[in-house]
Write a protein that holds these residues in place. Structure first.
Motif, PDB file in Angstrom:
ATOM      1  N   PHE A 471      -1.725   2.581   4.607  1.00  0.00           N
ATOM      2  CA  PHE A 471      -2.727   3.272   3.802  1.00  0.00           C
ATOM      3  C   PHE A 471      -2.199   4.635   3.341  1.00  0.00           C
ATOM      4  O   PHE A 471      -2.344   5.022   2.173  1.00  0.00           O
ATOM      5  CB  PHE A 471      -3.996   3.445   4.642  1.00  0.00           C
ATOM      6  N   LEU A 497     -13.067   2.367   1.828  1.00  0.00           N
ATOM      7  CA  LEU A 497     -13.019   2.019   3.256  1.00  0.00           C
ATOM      8  C   LEU A 497     -14.304   2.426   3.969  1.00  0.00           C
ATOM      9  O   LEU A 497     -14.817   1.692   4.821  1.00  0.00           O
ATOM     10  CB  LEU A 497     -11.814   2.695   3.912  1.00  0.00           C
ATOM     11  N   ILE A 520      -9.408  -6.465   4.860  1.00  0.00           N
ATOM     12  CA  ILE A 520      -9.565  -5.077   4.421  1.00  0.00           C
ATOM     13  C   ILE A 520      -8.272  -4.566   3.797  1.00  0.00           C
ATOM     14  O   ILE A 520      -8.283  -3.904   2.752  1.00  0.00           O
ATOM     15  CB  ILE A 520      -9.993  -4.195   5.609  1.00  0.00           C
ATOM     16  N   VAL A 524      -7.660  -3.168  -0.036  1.00  0.00           N
ATOM     17  CA  VAL A 524      -7.074  -1.865  -0.351  1.00  0.00           C
ATOM     18  C   VAL A 524      -6.054  -2.026  -1.477  1.00  0.00           C
ATOM     19  O   VAL A 524      -6.036  -1.259  -2.443  1.00  0.00           O
ATOM     20  CB  VAL A 524      -6.422  -1.243   0.897  1.00  0.00           C
ATOM     21  N   GLY A 595     -15.076  -6.237   0.443  1.00  0.00           N
ATOM     22  CA  GLY A 595     -14.052  -5.371  -0.126  1.00  0.00           C
ATOM     23  C   GLY A 595     -13.940  -5.505  -1.637  1.00  0.00           C
ATOM     24  O   GLY A 595     -13.705  -4.508  -2.335  1.00  0.00           O
TER      25      GLY A 595
END
Length: 625
Positions: A471, A497, A520, A524, A595
């Motif tokens: 990240f 997030l 997740i 992203v 997401g």
């Protein structure tokens, strides 16, 4: 020839109304609020709830406090709430010692179980805030190993045979002396050889998986074949698994695991369970009902003195008073298809019961000739004696209790109600057990333990570090490559997030697992991909000679349809995975779909609002992109 931008372009382009800012702030604020409980952690705790014949009150609270103080066990708090006591401990070792100490002190009337209690502030709890549930592979949970009493399963089949044989012979017009259950089978007695031969031929053709053996004294012995015996035992385990799953669903546990283990055992894993005492109470209960006639032809005092008439037996009620009931069972709990608790017109708790067609027919047939007569409702609960037989199997004993004796006012059918219960909580518990199903055979929890992450704490630590560093790498790349707009994208990514965690915390049945974490991470990347498409389109518009304001406007508008198409197809795939998948696949699909929705929201609407607040409505010579 390209049109030259006019000075008024910056006055009309990239303006976001105030109400849109307020809507965005409200949505993000709600998600952030419900993501907040995940910051407070959890306490190791012991939870105490009452069995059927016990109560949780201030006296018990004082007893628990004194017991822990006497043993020198330090606690953070001891609270009585919603007819349960929650003891928060300082660490896992104190939790284990406290549970063992309280089990010895309180006895079998109370359920004592370990728990992980969220340390969420009261004001957040009042708003419905709770931390996100984690799967067994991330957080662990509670593991129960349950043993099925196979002897009771086989005996139950023989009991059903007795009733079926009697009905079948009567319908065929074949007279018999008696049908009774014995060790290892069912015996049928006749008056003459011709009737015996006719009955044997008739029953053998109807039941080809049973073994019929003719004995002396005009008797037929009926037993199960080895194949039938194996099928009966296997059916008992499978049916109990189905019923236990129903009971777990009643508890609202996210992604439970209920699996057969060995020949006669069932393993139950409850990830993220918040009420283990309640889970233990419901899972360990083996309850059903019997409806029986009250024996009005004999004096109950004579039966208490030892002169119990044939065909009747004494059963105690909830107050310990004996009731003389007929042994013949009108109906069992196996025919119950629904049950719910309520209160009658006088506020007295009751349980409303719905029967299947066969059960409704039996009840109707009995009550049509019994109007004005009393009918007893017998609650049956099987409990382990703690002893084992020669085969090392647990020995269970049936505890019968009359919970209601009501006069039949009219002919009953598939729907009726049980009254005479002591409290709304007892009515609720009884309805829950009956609605979840009557177990085919008694079960007993033979092992209870909390389980840690199935992949190990070290693997989870390394996996979490990989996600964090990945990240951070994305944030650095966006900041360097897209400069000021990269900072906007990083803000949207962080909010994305937060929103995923907030929504996962708000959904009751959602649990985060390792595959969910993979979902997740994937979102992203998809969220960054959406911003990359928008920013590259803005760069393209600038290269074609448009003004900065026009480039921003056309960049967002042109990229929107491409981003929408790509995300809709991925969302459909996630929906299919959720519909047909189980366990890890379903956990992955949930975070993927959430997401996708949040990344569309943050990458398009949030970033545009931020860019408009930063650059909109003013002349710009260049963009930091």
């Amino acid at each position: 020839m390209l049109r030259q931008p006019k000075r008024k372009d910056f006055h009309v382009l990239n303006q976001t109304p105030l109400w849109k800012y307020l809507v965005l702030i409200f949505i993000i604020g709600i998600c952030a609020l419900y993501a907040t409980p995940n910051l407070y952690g959890e306490d190791h705790a012991v939870q105490i709830s009452a069995g059927r014949n016990a109560t949780v009150d201030d006296a018990l609270l004082n007893q628990v406090t004194e017991t822990l103080a006497t043993q020198g066990i330090a606690s953070k708090s001891i609270v009585l709430d919603n007819q349960q006591i929650l003891v928060r401990l300082t660490n896992a070792d104190s939790q284990l010692i406290a549970r063992e100490t309280l089990e010895r002190a309180l006895g079998d009337d109370y359920y004592v179980a370990m728990n992980l209690a969220p340390d969420t502030p009261a004001w957040l709890e009042a708003l419905g805030g709770a931390p996100m549930k984690l799967g067994l592979d991330l957080r662990g949970g509670v593991h129960f190993l349950m043993e099925v009493d196979m002897n009771s399963a086989v005996n139950k089949s023989f009991e059903d045979m007795v009733g079926d044989f009697r009905s079948a012979l009567r319908e065929e017009g074949i007279r018999y002396r008696t049908v009774r259950q014995v060790e290892g089978g069912v015996e049928i007695f006749f008056r003459d050889q011709d009737t015996l031969d006719k009955a044997e031929f008739f029953l053998r053709n109807r039941n080809r998986d049973l073994v019929f053996t003719e004995k002396n004294d005009l008797k037929i012995m009926v037993s199960m074949s080895e194949q039938k015996l194996a099928e009966t035992r296997d059916y008992a385990v499978k049916q109990n698994i189905t019923i236990i799953r129903n009971r777990v669903n009643q508890l609202g546990v996210a992604e439970p695991s209920v699996q057969k283990q060995g020949v006669d055992r069932i393993a139950v894993q409850l990830p993220g369970i918040q009420d283990t005492a309640r889970a233990k109470e419901i899972l360990n209960a083996t309850a059903t009902l019997e409806f029986r006639s009250v024996d009005l032809d004999h004096d109950v005092r004579d039966a208490v003195a030892g002169r119990v008439p044939a065909g009747s037996e004494l059963v105690l009620n909830q107050d310990g008073q004996p009731q003389l009931l007929k042994k013949k069972i009108i109906l069992t709990g196996n025919h119950i298809i629904d049950a719910n608790s309520s209160a009658d017109e006088y506020g007295i708790p009751q349980v409303n019961i719905s029967l299947d067609s066969k059960g409704g027919s039996k009840m109707s047939q009995f009550t049509k000739d019994s109007i004005g007569k009393p009918m007893a409702t017998v609650f049956i609960e099987y409990k382990s004696t703690g002893e084992r037989d020669a085969n090392e199997k647990l020995i269970f004993e049936a505890k019968r209790e009359v919970i209601s004796v009501a006069t039949i006012q009219a002919r009953l059918g598939s729907s009726f109600r049980i009254t005479g219960l002591d409290s709304p909580q007892e009515a609720h518990n009884l309805a829950l057990l009956l609605r979840a199903g009557a177990l085919i055979a008694p079960i007993q929890i033979v092992e209870e333990r909390t389980v840690g992450p199935s992949l190990g704490k070290e693997n989870i630590r390394l996996g979490t570090q990989a996600i964090i560093w990945g990240f951070i790498a994305v944030l650095i790349f966006m900041l360097i490559y897209y400069k000021g707009f990269g900072l906007v994208a990083n803000l949207a990514l962080t909010l994305n997030l937060v929103m995923i965690v907030g929504i996962m915390s708000m959904i009751p049945g959602a649990a985060l697992s390792l595959p969910g974490m993979a979902g997740i991470v994937l979102t992203v990347g998809m969220a960054v991909d959406a911003n990359v498409l928008i920013f590259e389109r803005i760069r393209e518009e600038l290269r074609e000679g448009r003004s900065p304001q026009q480039a921003i406007h056309h960049g967002y508008d042109s990229a929107f349809s491409t981003i929408l198409d790509a995300n809709i197809t991925t969302f459909i795939v996630g929906l299919i995975l959720f519909a047909v998948g189980t366990g890890p696949i379903k956990g992955f699909s949930i975070t993927l779909m959430i997401g996708i929705a949040t990344s569309m929201f943050t990458a398009i609407f949030v970033t545009r609002a931020v860019v408009n607040a930063w650059c909109g409505g003013k002349p710009l010579k260049k963009l930091s992109i």
